[in-house]
Design a protein around this motif. Structure first.
Motif, PDB file in Angstrom:
ATOM      1  N   ASP A 259       9.512   6.376  19.266  1.00  0.00           N
ATOM      2  CA  ASP A 259       8.481   6.203  18.241  1.00  0.00           C
ATOM      3  C   ASP A 259       8.276   7.468  17.405  1.00  0.00           C
ATOM      4  O   ASP A 259       7.344   7.546  16.606  1.00  0.00           O
ATOM      5  CB  ASP A 259       7.159   5.788  18.886  1.00  0.00           C
ATOM      6  CG  ASP A 259       6.720   6.734  20.001  1.00  0.00           C
ATOM      7  OD1 ASP A 259       7.540   7.586  20.417  1.00  0.00           O
ATOM      8  OD2 ASP A 259       5.566   6.629  20.449  1.00  0.00           O
ATOM      9  N   HIS A 260       9.154   8.483  17.573  1.00  0.00           N
ATOM     10  CA  HIS A 260       9.100   9.694  16.754  1.00  0.00           C
ATOM     11  C   HIS A 260       9.949   9.519  15.496  1.00  0.00           C
ATOM     12  O   HIS A 260      10.746   8.593  15.400  1.00  0.00           O
ATOM     13  CB  HIS A 260       9.609  10.902  17.545  1.00  0.00           C
ATOM     14  CG  HIS A 260       8.657  11.373  18.611  1.00  0.00           C
ATOM     15  ND1 HIS A 260       8.158  10.551  19.597  1.00  0.00           N
ATOM     16  CD2 HIS A 260       8.102  12.605  18.845  1.00  0.00           C
ATOM     17  CE1 HIS A 260       7.350  11.236  20.388  1.00  0.00           C
ATOM     18  NE2 HIS A 260       7.301  12.480  19.959  1.00  0.00           N
ATOM     19  N   ARG A 261       9.801  10.468  14.586  1.00  0.00           N
ATOM     20  CA  ARG A 261      10.576  10.436  13.351  1.00  0.00           C
ATOM     21  C   ARG A 261      11.323  11.757  13.193  1.00  0.00           C
ATOM     22  O   ARG A 261      10.822  12.832  13.555  1.00  0.00           O
ATOM     23  CB  ARG A 261       9.680  10.174  12.131  1.00  0.00           C
ATOM     24  CG  ARG A 261       8.963   8.825  12.215  1.00  0.00           C
ATOM     25  CD  ARG A 261       8.227   8.480  10.929  1.00  0.00           C
ATOM     26  NE  ARG A 261       9.131   8.154   9.851  1.00  0.00           N
ATOM     27  CZ  ARG A 261       9.734   6.979   9.695  1.00  0.00           C
ATOM     28  NH1 ARG A 261       9.549   5.998  10.580  1.00  0.00           N
ATOM     29  NH2 ARG A 261      10.535   6.757   8.671  1.00  0.00           N
ATOM     30  N   LEU A 262      12.529  11.675  12.619  1.00  0.00           N
ATOM     31  CA  LEU A 262      13.394  12.835  12.413  1.00  0.00           C
ATOM     32  C   LEU A 262      13.383  13.253  10.943  1.00  0.00           C
ATOM     33  O   LEU A 262      13.112  12.438  10.058  1.00  0.00           O
ATOM     34  CB  LEU A 262      14.830  12.510  12.835  1.00  0.00           C
ATOM     35  CG  LEU A 262      15.043  11.969  14.254  1.00  0.00           C
ATOM     36  CD1 LEU A 262      16.505  11.546  14.431  1.00  0.00           C
ATOM     37  CD2 LEU A 262      14.669  13.006  15.291  1.00  0.00           C
TER      38      LEU A 262
ATOM     39  N   VAL B 231      13.692   7.601  15.069  1.00  0.00           N
ATOM     40  CA  VAL B 231      14.769   7.939  16.006  1.00  0.00           C
ATOM     41  C   VAL B 231      15.668   6.738  16.249  1.00  0.00           C
ATOM     42  O   VAL B 231      16.899   6.846  16.205  1.00  0.00           O
ATOM     43  CB  VAL B 231      14.170   8.450  17.342  1.00  0.00           C
ATOM     44  CG1 VAL B 231      15.262   8.533  18.416  1.00  0.00           C
ATOM     45  CG2 VAL B 231      13.513   9.798  17.157  1.00  0.00           C
ATOM     46  N   ILE B 232      15.073   5.571  16.499  1.00  0.00           N
ATOM     47  CA  ILE B 232      15.876   4.373  16.778  1.00  0.00           C
ATOM     48  C   ILE B 232      16.668   3.961  15.553  1.00  0.00           C
ATOM     49  O   ILE B 232      17.860   3.615  15.651  1.00  0.00           O
ATOM     50  CB  ILE B 232      14.964   3.221  17.258  1.00  0.00           C
ATOM     51  CG1 ILE B 232      14.287   3.601  18.581  1.00  0.00           C
ATOM     52  CG2 ILE B 232      15.757   1.928  17.424  1.00  0.00           C
ATOM     53  CD1 ILE B 232      13.261   2.595  19.068  1.00  0.00           C
ATOM     54  N   GLU B 233      16.043   3.998  14.385  1.00  0.00           N
ATOM     55  CA  GLU B 233      16.736   3.628  13.148  1.00  0.00           C
ATOM     56  C   GLU B 233      17.910   4.564  12.888  1.00  0.00           C
ATOM     57  O   GLU B 233      19.000   4.134  12.483  1.00  0.00           O
ATOM     58  CB  GLU B 233      15.759   3.674  11.982  1.00  0.00           C
ATOM     59  CG  GLU B 233      16.378   3.262  10.642  1.00  0.00           C
ATOM     60  CD  GLU B 233      15.419   3.401   9.478  1.00  0.00           C
ATOM     61  OE1 GLU B 233      15.848   3.177   8.326  1.00  0.00           O
ATOM     62  OE2 GLU B 233      14.227   3.757   9.719  1.00  0.00           O
ATOM     63  N   PHE B 234      17.719   5.865  13.125  1.00  0.00           N
ATOM     64  CA  PHE B 234      18.783   6.841  12.901  1.00  0.00           C
ATOM     65  C   PHE B 234      19.951   6.596  13.851  1.00  0.00           C
ATOM     66  O   PHE B 234      21.122   6.606  13.437  1.00  0.00           O
ATOM     67  CB  PHE B 234      18.229   8.258  13.100  1.00  0.00           C
ATOM     68  CG  PHE B 234      19.264   9.343  12.939  1.00  0.00           C
ATOM     69  CD1 PHE B 234      19.756   9.673  11.686  1.00  0.00           C
ATOM     70  CD2 PHE B 234      19.746  10.020  14.052  1.00  0.00           C
ATOM     71  CE1 PHE B 234      20.717  10.673  11.545  1.00  0.00           C
ATOM     72  CE2 PHE B 234      20.702  11.018  13.918  1.00  0.00           C
ATOM     73  CZ  PHE B 234      21.189  11.345  12.665  1.00  0.00           C
TER      74      PHE B 234
ATOM     75  N   ALA C 208      15.626  -2.273  21.823  1.00  0.00           N
ATOM     76  CA  ALA C 208      14.904  -1.206  21.121  1.00  0.00           C
ATOM     77  C   ALA C 208      15.002  -1.394  19.609  1.00  0.00           C
ATOM     78  O   ALA C 208      14.016  -1.236  18.879  1.00  0.00           O
ATOM     79  CB  ALA C 208      15.468   0.157  21.516  1.00  0.00           C
ATOM     80  N   ILE C 209      16.183  -1.768  19.128  1.00  0.00           N
ATOM     81  CA  ILE C 209      16.377  -1.996  17.691  1.00  0.00           C
ATOM     82  C   ILE C 209      15.544  -3.188  17.229  1.00  0.00           C
ATOM     83  O   ILE C 209      14.878  -3.143  16.186  1.00  0.00           O
ATOM     84  CB  ILE C 209      17.874  -2.222  17.392  1.00  0.00           C
ATOM     85  CG1 ILE C 209      18.667  -0.926  17.633  1.00  0.00           C
ATOM     86  CG2 ILE C 209      18.071  -2.710  15.961  1.00  0.00           C
ATOM     87  CD1 ILE C 209      20.164  -1.099  17.601  1.00  0.00           C
TER      88      ILE C 209
ATOM     89  N   VAL D  39      19.052  14.929  18.864  1.00  0.00           N
ATOM     90  CA  VAL D  39      19.527  13.550  18.698  1.00  0.00           C
ATOM     91  C   VAL D  39      20.871  13.504  17.960  1.00  0.00           C
ATOM     92  O   VAL D  39      21.806  12.830  18.422  1.00  0.00           O
ATOM     93  CB  VAL D  39      18.465  12.681  17.995  1.00  0.00           C
ATOM     94  CG1 VAL D  39      19.022  11.286  17.695  1.00  0.00           C
ATOM     95  CG2 VAL D  39      17.207  12.567  18.859  1.00  0.00           C
ATOM     96  N   PRO D  40      21.032  14.213  16.801  1.00  0.00           N
ATOM     97  CA  PRO D  40      22.353  14.217  16.154  1.00  0.00           C
ATOM     98  C   PRO D  40      23.448  14.768  17.071  1.00  0.00           C
ATOM     99  O   PRO D  40      24.578  14.274  17.056  1.00  0.00           O
ATOM    100  CB  PRO D  40      22.145  15.122  14.929  1.00  0.00           C
ATOM    101  CG  PRO D  40      20.692  14.995  14.621  1.00  0.00           C
ATOM    102  CD  PRO D  40      20.031  14.903  15.964  1.00  0.00           C
TER     103      PRO D  40
END
Length: 475
Positions: free
Chosen positions: A309-312, A326-329, A353-354, A411-412
């Motif tokens: 639920d975080h954002r990058l 995070v999931i979208e990325f 999750a997606i 994450v990357p």
């Protein structure tokens, strides 16, 4: 098999039960269940009392949906007998201190079995037997309806009176309440109780929710898979014959370089052998690569469970909302590289999750820990626990940043490591095919495969530089 003292004597036990025998297992028996089961099913409610005379007097008062634990401590076997006929239980206990303690102790067992609990504490000095004999059937029934209360309100009120103004006692009270709430299997019910408890104790709901989640994770990690399957139903495609090993026993791929100063070490990311779908007959090299690949998949799933639920890249990508989830990325990068997970449990978790990430307020930690599939729930619980602790010297002289603060880099990198692992598997397969072609003296296929292998090794070399690996040139 059992008896009750007829006169009041504080020095004598109120109930006496014979020892266990081949024909009597008191932990699996409920007094009155044979005569009460139809009424329990009819009214979708069961009154649970302590002794035999309580049941007799309540039956005489016209209340037939009542059973007794026969003066013994409530057991899982007795609770499951009730669960066959209803999920709604009202616990009636004596109004003395012993009755209060017994009611609080039994509630946790009832919660573990997924029952809806209400509690009724009779006036001091009364038990269901004496109270029923002093009231008519209608007045007793009205009293039950008017005075039964939700267990959280009951337990909180009782413990608050004991705690008084003592801060330490109040802290212990909150932990006790949290322990009970964490036993509730249903996510919605547990959230409602957390909200109610927050209001009663004047403490922030998010603080309580965090503590409840912690306790729930501890319960799940300690609970054998077979027990959880018995309560939630057999999970599809899961191995329910063993417990999930602790995170400290999971295998982690060897690090490709020393972590930079301040880097938070990642927890183990492999899967237990019981859940590894290594193909039968696979050679040692391919099996090792597959295990490493599954460990890298586990690492990405861990980021999804803990930080989904975080954002990058919030600073680089203005909103609203800023950045990318995070999931979208992860989904975007895997699609671009055409990478699919090989491990069935992780593949299922990624897909769900997606799907769930598009729903407002989606919390992956809570979703996966409370998943109906026992394997997924336990894997998530293990991923949410942190097996690493700083040594005393590091605690004294250094403070490592929170992992959540480094997601833009971590994450990357995890995605690059997975891509590298997939590439290693393709290279290994290509080398195997090249060897077979050479043995068969198929010159054209040898030439084609050699060209493919050289191209793959070039990609591997570039990717290794990005990851900071040492490059070993084959002679």
């Amino acid at each position: 098999f059992g008896g009750r003292i007829l006169k009041k004597d504080d020095k004598t036990a109120k109930y006496i039960n014979s020892p266990e025998s081949e024909i009597y297992h008191k932990s699996n028996e409920l007094y009155g269940i044979y005569f009460a089961k139809q009424a329990i099913a009819k009214y979708d409610k069961c009154y649970l009392v302590e002794g035999y005379t309580d049941v007799l007097s309540m039956h005489q008062a016209g209340i037939e949906n009542v059973v007794a634990s026969s003066g013994t401590a409530l057991t899982h076997g007795q609770i499951r007998l009730i669960h066959r006929f209803t999920t709604n239980v009202t616990v009636l206990y004596d109004g003395d201190a012993a009755g209060i303690r017994a009611s609080l102790k039994g509630i946790n067992l009832l919660l573990e079995e997924g029952l809806n609990i209400k509690v009724l504490l009779l006036p001091d000095g009364e038990d269901p037997d004496s109270f029923a004999r002093q009231h008519s059937a209608s007045s007793f029934t009205e009293y039950l309806k008017a005075n039964e209360t939700d267990f959280i309100r009951f337990k909180t009120d009782i413990l608050l009176k004991e705690a008084g103004d003592d801060p330490a006692a109040r802290a212990r009270l909150i932990q006790d309440i949290v322990e009970s709430i964490a036993l509730i299997a249903d996510d919605i019910t547990r959230t409602v109780y957390t909200t109610e408890c927050s209001r009663q104790l004047s403490i922030r709901e998010e603080v309580l929710q965090k503590e409840v989640d912690k306790r729930r994770i501890q319960h799940l990690r300690q609970q054998p898979v077979r027990e959880r399957v018995a309560r939630t139903g057999a999970p599809s495609g899961s191995n329910a014959s063993s417990t999930l090993p602790p995170a400290s026993q999971w295998e982690e791929p060897a690090p490709t370089q020393a972590p930079p100063p301040g880097f938070t070490p990642e927890p183990p990311t492999s899967t237990p052998d019981a859940y590894q779908p290594i193909e039968e007959g696979a050679n040692q090299g391919s099996a090792s690569v597959r295990r490493k690949l599954e460990a890298l998949e586990a690492n990405l799933i861990r980021y999804i469970v803990r930080f989904g639920d975080h954002r990058l890249f919030k600073e680089e990508t203005p909103g609203p909302p800023p950045g990318i989830g995070v999931i979208e990325f992860i989904q975007r990068e895997l699609n671009e590289e055409q990478i699919e997970f090989t491990h069935p449990v992780f593949a299922t978790m990624l897909t769900e999750a997606i799907e769930q990430s598009v729903r407002p307020g989606f919390k992956p930690q809570r979703y996966f820990v409370n998943h109906p599939d026992a394997t997924i729930s336990l894997v998530a619980a293990d991923m949410l626990s942190d097996p690493y602790e700083l040594s005393k010297i590091h605690t004294k002289y250094a403070t490592l940043p929170e992992e959540a603060e480094q997601l833009d880099e971590l994450v990357p990198r995890a995605l690059l490591e997975l891509r590298n692992g997939v590439l290693e598997e393709i290279i290994l397969e290509t080398e195997s095919r090249l060897k077979r072609a050479a043995q068969e003296k198929n010159d054209n296929e040898v030439m084609d495969l050699s060209t493919q292998l050289m191209a793959l090794l070039d990609v591997k070399k570039d990717l290794a530089k990005t990851l900071g690996e040492r490059i070993i040139v084959r002679q």
